[in-house]
Scaffold this active site. Structure first.
Site, PDB file in Angstrom:
ATOM      1  N   LYS A   1       0.955  -1.993   1.095  1.00 38.65           N
ATOM      2  CA  LYS A   1      -0.200  -2.705   0.903  1.00 38.65           C
ATOM      3  C   LYS A   1      -1.084  -3.790   0.652  1.00 38.65           C
ATOM      4  CE  LYS A   1      -1.842   0.753   2.853  1.00 38.65           C
ATOM      5  NZ  LYS A   1      -2.585   0.735   4.188  1.00 38.65           N
TER       6      LYS A   1
ATOM      7  N   SER B   1       7.843   0.795   3.991  1.00 37.14           N
ATOM      8  CA  SER B   1       6.818   1.181   3.684  1.00 37.14           C
ATOM      9  C   SER B   1       6.549   1.275   2.646  1.00 37.14           C
ATOM     10  CB  SER B   1       5.394   1.678   4.284  1.00 37.14           C
ATOM     11  OG  SER B   1       6.281   2.880   4.486  1.00 37.14           O
TER      12      SER B   1
END
Length: 425
Positions: free
Chosen positions: A63, A318
């Site tokens: 992110k 992720s």
């Protein structure tokens, strides 16, 4: 599920040249994470499995890439007004770190239900450059508060996924995968929440490696992208399972939907219980601490095992922001999915020795009682007990049921009664 048809909007797609520019902006900010071959997974599936380790990123998820690239694309005048986001997870941490690196003030709205560990991480990454505002009980509450703040303060809202610069920042993950692979990638698996990561990475691969099959992976309990693609337009799900919190959204982005619909070969749905099993396996076998969304792509391999044999497969891990307080829930969901944990309401006769007969005649030698709740009621002939039984092997379940029936035990099986199960367990 309610379906919402959106008005026609002009969709701006991520640009490959801008993704290269984002990579330059992120140099020295985001870690170029490794692309590692995993021997155990390769042996298990008869394929060559590589893991792209974004769980090793500076904020333990990808992110930071999108948040920083969005902020770096803004004018100094805009940055001076401050940036705002609403998040209970990785996006908040990524924005906080970006604020610190760029010396920009950020206001981060989080639900009051956010675990203290996550609030502390946001403050740790942002230091004096961020202010955390806890408001409401849900993400939607935090989002509405953030948007009201943006309107009154003229600040810049940094969307977690439905923003071109955010998608282009996430697309740098794809550039790294392509650069680090000295082999043909047959399959690339990416988790989907709002769709920002899949949009950015798929943009890279559609142009640089068009023969790679691009697979999006969603939790079964929050299939927002697959539902939208099947319907042909963005939809809003009424109810979702929030367990895979990094990939559980009720509604994907307008732009990310169009991009994923165009770029992805398919979207797979993976049960949350399978995700939990994968989290435990990764920890036990690889010493990898993956959050639920981070384990999604690896969990999906079981559903592709026949077609990936002999192929080169990349799974994008992720994130690794797993809350240790969730460990027991992860174990429980895994056991239930694997058919090793079973719950019953058993109506015992109100007489001495009934429980002993159950233990001697019904319970198998490898069966373990993990939950027993019973209160004797002298004014009734039979007293119900809530019993949880853990098995060593899935095959032990049918023999257990047969022994209960032979012993004329009156029982009700709870695992396949979700409403009653949730209320009692």
């Amino acid at each position: 599920m309610s379906t919402v048809v959106e008005e026609d909007k002009k969709i701006t797609f991520p640009d490959l040249d801008n993704i290269y520019l984002a990579a330059e902006r992120l140099r020295g900010i985001a870690v170029h994470t490794p692309l590692q071959e995993n021997i155990n997974l390769s042996d298990r599936y008869g394929a060559t499995i590589f893991l792209k380790r974004e769980d090793l990123q500076v904020v333990r998820s990808y992110k930071i890439r999108g948040a920083y690239n969005k902020m770096a694309s803004l004018s100094q005048e805009s940055l001076d007004k401050g940036v705002v986001c609403a998040s209970a997870g990785n996006h908040a941490q990524g924005l906080a770190y970006a604020c610190r690196k760029m010396a920009v003030h950020g206001t981060i709205f989080m639900p009051t239900t956010t675990p203290n560990q996550k609030v502390k991480q946001v403050k740790l990454f942002g230091k004096e450059f961020v202010e955390v505002v806890l408001v409401g009980d849900t993400y939607d509450d935090a989002y509405h508060a953030a948007m009201k703040f943006v309107e009154t303060h003229d600040s810049i809202f940094v969307h977690p996924f439905d923003d071109v610069q955010v998608m282009e920042g996430q697309g740098t993950v794809g550039l790294e995968i392509f650069k680090d692979s000295n082999f043909k990638i047959d399959y690339l698996l990416m988790a989907i929440g709002g769709g920002g990561l899949a949009s950015g990475v798929s943009t890279v691969f559609k142009q640089l490696s068009p023969k790679t099959k691009l697979i999006g992976v969603e939790p079964l309990g929050s299939p927002s992208m697959k539902t939208a693609i099947d319907a042909g337009h963005v939809v809003t799900l009424d109810v979702i399972d929030k367990f895979v919190d990094g990939a559980a959204v009720k509604r994907v982005g307008d732009m990310t939907f169009e991009i994923c619909r165009k770029n992805l070969n398919r979207v797979l749905l993976v049960p949350e219980g399978k995700v939990c099993t994968t989290i435990l396996q990764l920890y036990d076998e690889e010493a990898i601490v993956a959050e639920p969304a981070g384990a999604l792509t690896i969990a999906a391999l079981d559903f592709l095992k026949d077609e990936i044999k002999g192929k080169n497969v990349v799974c994008l891990v992720s994130g690794g922001n797993n809350d240790i307080t969730r460990t027991e829930e992860i174990k429980e969901r895994s056991l239930l999915y694997e058919g090793l944990k079973h719950y019953f309401i058993v109506r015992f006769p109100q007489r001495s020795g009934a429980m002993r007969e159950f233990l001697d005649n019904v319970l198998g030698p490898n069966d373990d009682i993990t939950l027993f709740e019973y209160s004797k009621k002298t004014n009734r002939e039979r007293g119900p007990a809530l019993i949880g039984i853990e098995l060593k092997a899935k095959a032990d379940f049918d023999p257990l049921l047969i022994r209960m029936q032979e012993a004329k035990i009156q029982f009700e099986y709870l695992n396949d009664k979700p409403d009653l199960f949730e209320f009692l367990i």
